[in-house]
Enzyme design. Structure first.
Site, short mmCIF file in Angstrom:
data_model
loop_
_atom_site.label_atom_id
_atom_site.label_comp_id
_atom_site.label_asym_id
_atom_site.label_seq_id
_atom_site.Cartn_x
_atom_site.Cartn_y
_atom_site.Cartn_z
CB CYS A 117 -0.74 -0.27 1.52
SG CYS A 117 -2.24 -1.57 1.18
CG HIS A 256 -3.27 3.36 1.49
ND1 HIS A 256 -3.53 2.94 0.14
CD2 HIS A 256 -3.16 2.58 2.59
CE1 HIS A 256 -4.18 1.75 0.54
NE2 HIS A 256 -3.65 1.42 1.61
CG ASN A 286 -6.63 -0.63 1.06
OD1 ASN A 286 -6.19 -0.34 -0.08
ND2 ASN A 286 -6.81 -1.34 1.86
#
Length: 335
Positions: A117, A256, A286
């Site tokens: 990520c 993020h 996500n």
């Protein structure tokens, strides 16, 4: 006698994004998992996510997003392709050369970066380094992940959170101080905590396992929340200090897109106003390395990002890895 600083920096010149056509909303998940739309939204801020169909891969998504970024940048010359991903099409070889070939870019340098990520921020620093070292004058950087392919479809703790997608930027050599110039950077890791977010099997340590769960992604949510907010806040302060910016100078914070509560908690720790947050997690989930460029593309398209805005980027992911950078937003239109 003073000398003029002729060092080249990476300048954002184009941006593009792509999401798989298939949309899975919370109601669909609720029909097969012990969950509900309210439960998911309250804890994550997510209402729907895009999911790859069988046969669709990370390379497919990366080519789509890359083509849009190239279109946005116009006639930019590309010398290298950097693909940030934790879900390459194969363990070997890297997927970036296939992306370069799919885009008709010839024999340019091409390689993958896996910081999960945090991948886009890590790859952005890598691409900036290629430009600063005069290895490349133009770089196509793509964050792409088919992260749903790593999930146990019966795991209510992970399935509602993740989606698939790709976001891309074109960087070219420019001068520090101009709109679009990226950097400085702040990057960190902590391998002692790698088991907080992990797919145990499939690598050289455990190629195969008789336990199917070992081939699926797992995470320890509460611990991840604590580390993510603390590390992103620390890294953001460090990079702002290096850039000579204060918190008050930041117009937009693009973190993020892991969880709305992580984003809000990080902004609160930094003392950033809530309206500085750029958030698109409600419709994407996500998307791992794709999340920051997808959020940037959405914000550029709807006018949230304006030319000259001072933008703070920060990410946290498996590894553990985390990092931040800054840029002043240029005049770009998503392709």
């Amino acid at each position: 006698m003073p000398t003029h600083d002729t060092r080249k920096v990476a300048v954002l010149a184009g941006i593009g994004a792509w999401l798989p056509p298939r949309v899975v909303d919370n109601d669909e998940l609720s029909r097969r998992l012990d969950t509900s739309d309210e439960w998911i939204r309250t804890r994550t801020g997510i209402g729907e996510r895009h999911v790859v169909d069988p046969g669709m891969s990370t390379v497919d998504m990366a080519v789509e997003a890359g083509a849009r970024a190239l279109r946005s940048a116009g006639s930019a010359e590309i010398d290298a392709v950097v693909l940030a991903t934790a879900t390459p099409d194969q363990v070997c070889p890297a997927s970036a050369p296939q992306v370069a070939s799919g885009l008709g870019l010839g024999s340019v340098a091409a390689f993958d970066v896996n910081a999960v990520c945090s991948g886009f921020v890590y790859a952005l620093a890598t691409a900036a380094g290629l430009i600063a070292a005069d290895v490349a004058r133009g770089v196509l950087l793509i964050g792409a992940d088919a992260f749903t392919t790593l999930l146990d479809p019966a795991d209510r703790s992970t399935v509602p959170i993740f989606g698939d997608g790709a976001g891309a930027v074109v960087l070219h050599a420019g001068e520090a101080g101009q709109d679009g110039a990226v950097g400085p950077f702040d990057l960190h890791s902590d391998g002692e905590l790698s088991e907080l977010l992990i797919v145990p099997a499939g690598g050289s340590r455990m190629k195969r396992s008789t336990n199917p769960a070992d081939h699926c992604f797992s995470m320890r949510g509460p611990a991840v929340f604590r580390h993510a907010t603390a590390r992103m806040a620390e890294s953001s302060r460090a990079v702002l200090d290096r850039a000579g910016w204060t918190i008050a100078d930041v117009d937009r914070f693009i973190g993020h897109q892991a969880n709305i509560r992580i984003l809000q908690a990080t902004a609160k720790q930094l003392g950033l106003p809530a309206d500085s947050l750029v958030v698109n997690i409600e419709r994407t989930g996500n998307t791992s390395a794709a999340s920051i460029p997808l959020a940037m593309a959405d914000a550029a398209a709807d006018g949230t990002l304006q030319q000259g805005d001072r933008v703070l980027l920060s990410a946290f992911g498996a590894g553990l890895t985390w990092g931040s950078t800054v840029l002043r937003w240029p005049d770009v239109i998503p392709g």
